[in-house]
Design an enzyme around this catalytic site. Structure first.
Site, PDB file in Angstrom:
ATOM      1  N   ASP A 222       6.358 -11.494  26.035  1.00  0.00           N
ATOM      2  CA  ASP A 222       6.444 -10.820  24.765  1.00  0.00           C
ATOM      3  C   ASP A 222       7.475 -11.173  23.807  1.00  0.00           C
ATOM      4  OD1 ASP A 222       6.277  -8.452  22.992  1.00  0.00           O
ATOM      5  OD2 ASP A 222       5.275  -7.457  24.635  1.00  0.00           O
ATOM      6  N   HIS A 245       5.843 -14.064  22.230  1.00  0.00           N
ATOM      7  CA  HIS A 245       5.226 -13.508  21.264  1.00  0.00           C
ATOM      8  C   HIS A 245       6.088 -14.033  19.991  1.00  0.00           C
ATOM      9  CE1 HIS A 245       2.540 -10.438  23.407  1.00  0.00           C
ATOM     10  NE2 HIS A 245       2.325 -11.857  23.888  1.00  0.00           N
TER      11      HIS A 245
END
Length: 399
Positions: A222, A245
């Site tokens: 993430d 991310h």
């Protein structure tokens, strides 16, 4: 004569009784918790006992080659001006029923002057998240804890150890925390099953001021560092992120007015990430609030096989039809992407960046010294971004 003797005697007595300030500093109290030696024994009570004895300005030592099993929440209340010296292994229990709904694994609430570090670099805090990854894959409502959860307080220093396999976000900073420094950290989450370690943000930096992250590596699934609502005066330098991310603002504006301001990222290497740097804001309408992002800079960012180098999403969390009716109204001021280089993945080739600003907002965004390449082409030109209705106004293409 009698008066003179009395005066001399009085002076002599005063001089004999007076002592100057001591030049000897008091040694810090040092405690080493007694480990139970078995995963069935919770070592948290022993650690809390050590904090009670040495927490006021002292040091709690977890020796090298030692293992402590933490089967419950470790609350650091009472650790004021103290140091946790982690040279061994602190391993949390994997009991998903116990951890369900608990916010923190190590709870740091309104504590001033806390240091958590390893002098040798051998220290490990293991979130033991595999069972959480598997359970979350079956039940997305499963509520997972954060290994290091900091709310309020200040003058916090965390450095030079490994934090592995967090069930959720690795480190959260919020609640008005001020002056927190994270340096020379190693964060990594790896699943042994087909279930990915989802939502394992490296750092979530929320309501806080003067937080610094430096010399750190993050491998996760993430955001590497997420700049959350209330983040103010955050500096990130010399960071390497793999599989993430990105170094990302947001998401903002889901159900309230949110602000992120005064953030600087300089010197990052981004590897195999969905994006290297970006902003995520919800559009207008419904229960969504206004998103404001001010004075945020990413500088000297190296791209290695990332899908996008830069991305702004002003229609986050809604579909295109919704955003046609409710174009984004986020306010972006003083946003700069500077000195980006390297090569993206082939996913969006030849596009290397996607910047989407909503029609009803403000889009003061600049992209300079941008030489990112797609696998099939050359470097893109420098770009300047303005607003356009809910579309990708400006795509950084290889030319």
């Amino acid at each position: 004569m009698t008066f003179g003797k009395a005066a001399f005697l009085s002076f002599s007595l005063f001089g004999a009784s007076w002592a100057g300030p001591s030049r000897t500093l008091q040694a810090r109290a040092v405690c080493t918790p007694k480990a139970g030696g078995s995963s069935s024994i919770d070592d948290v009570p022993a650690i809390v006992k050590s904090i009670s004895a040495c927490g006021d300005g002292g040091t709690i030592v977890f020796p090298e080659d030692s293992t402590y099993y933490l089967n419950s929440v470790l609350d650091l209340a009472g650790c004021s001006g103290c140091e946790l010296q982690v040279e061994g292994l602190l391993k949390f229990a994997s009991d998903t029923d116990y951890w369900n709904g608990r916010t923190a694994m190590i709870n740091v609430k309104n504590i001033d002057g806390l240091t958590i570090r390893s002098l040798t670099g051998s220290g490990v805090i293991d979130g033991n998240g595999q069972n959480a990854y598997d359970r979350f894959a079956e039940d997305s409502s499963y509520d997972r804890p954060t290994p290091l959860y900091i709310t309020g307080g200040g003058d916090i220093k965390v450095s030079n150890f490994r934090l592995k396999n967090a069930p959720n976000v690795f480190v959260s900073v919020k609640g008005g925390t001020t002056n927190a420094v994270f340096s020379d950290m190693r964060l990594d989450a790896t699943s042994k099953s087909e279930n990915l370690p989802k939502n394992t943000d490296g750092f979530d930096i929320g309501e806080s001021t003067y937080v610094t992250i430096s010399g750190t590596t993050v491998s996760n699934n993430d955001d590497c560092v997420a700049f959350k609502p209330g983040c103010n005066y955050l500096t990130v330098t010399d960071i390497t992120c793999t599989g993430s991310h990105g170094l990302s603002v947001g998401s903002l504006g889901k159900s309230s007015d949110d602000i992120v301001q005064n953030v600087r990222v300089e010197g990052a290497t981004m590897i195999s990430s969905t994006k290297a740097a970006g902003i995520k804001t919800y559009p207008s309408g419904g229960d969504h609030g206004l998103s404001t992002v001010t004075n945020v800079t990413w500088k000297d960012i190296t791209i290695q096989n990332c899908d996008y180098a830069i991305q702004i999403q002003s229609c986050y969390g809604e579909d295109e039809e919704y955003c046609e009716t409710n174009p984004g109204d986020a306010v972006f001021s003083g946003i700069a992407f500077e000195g980006f280089s390297g090569t993206t993945s082939s996913k969006y080739d030849p596009v290397t960046g996607n910047l989407n600003c909503g029609e009803d907002g403000k889009c003061d965004v600049s992209v300079v010294d941008y030489s990112v390449k797609a696998p099939s082409g050359g470097a893109a030109e420098n770009l300047t971004v303005t607003t356009y209705k809910n579309r990708c106004l400006c795509q950084a293409r290889s030319v």
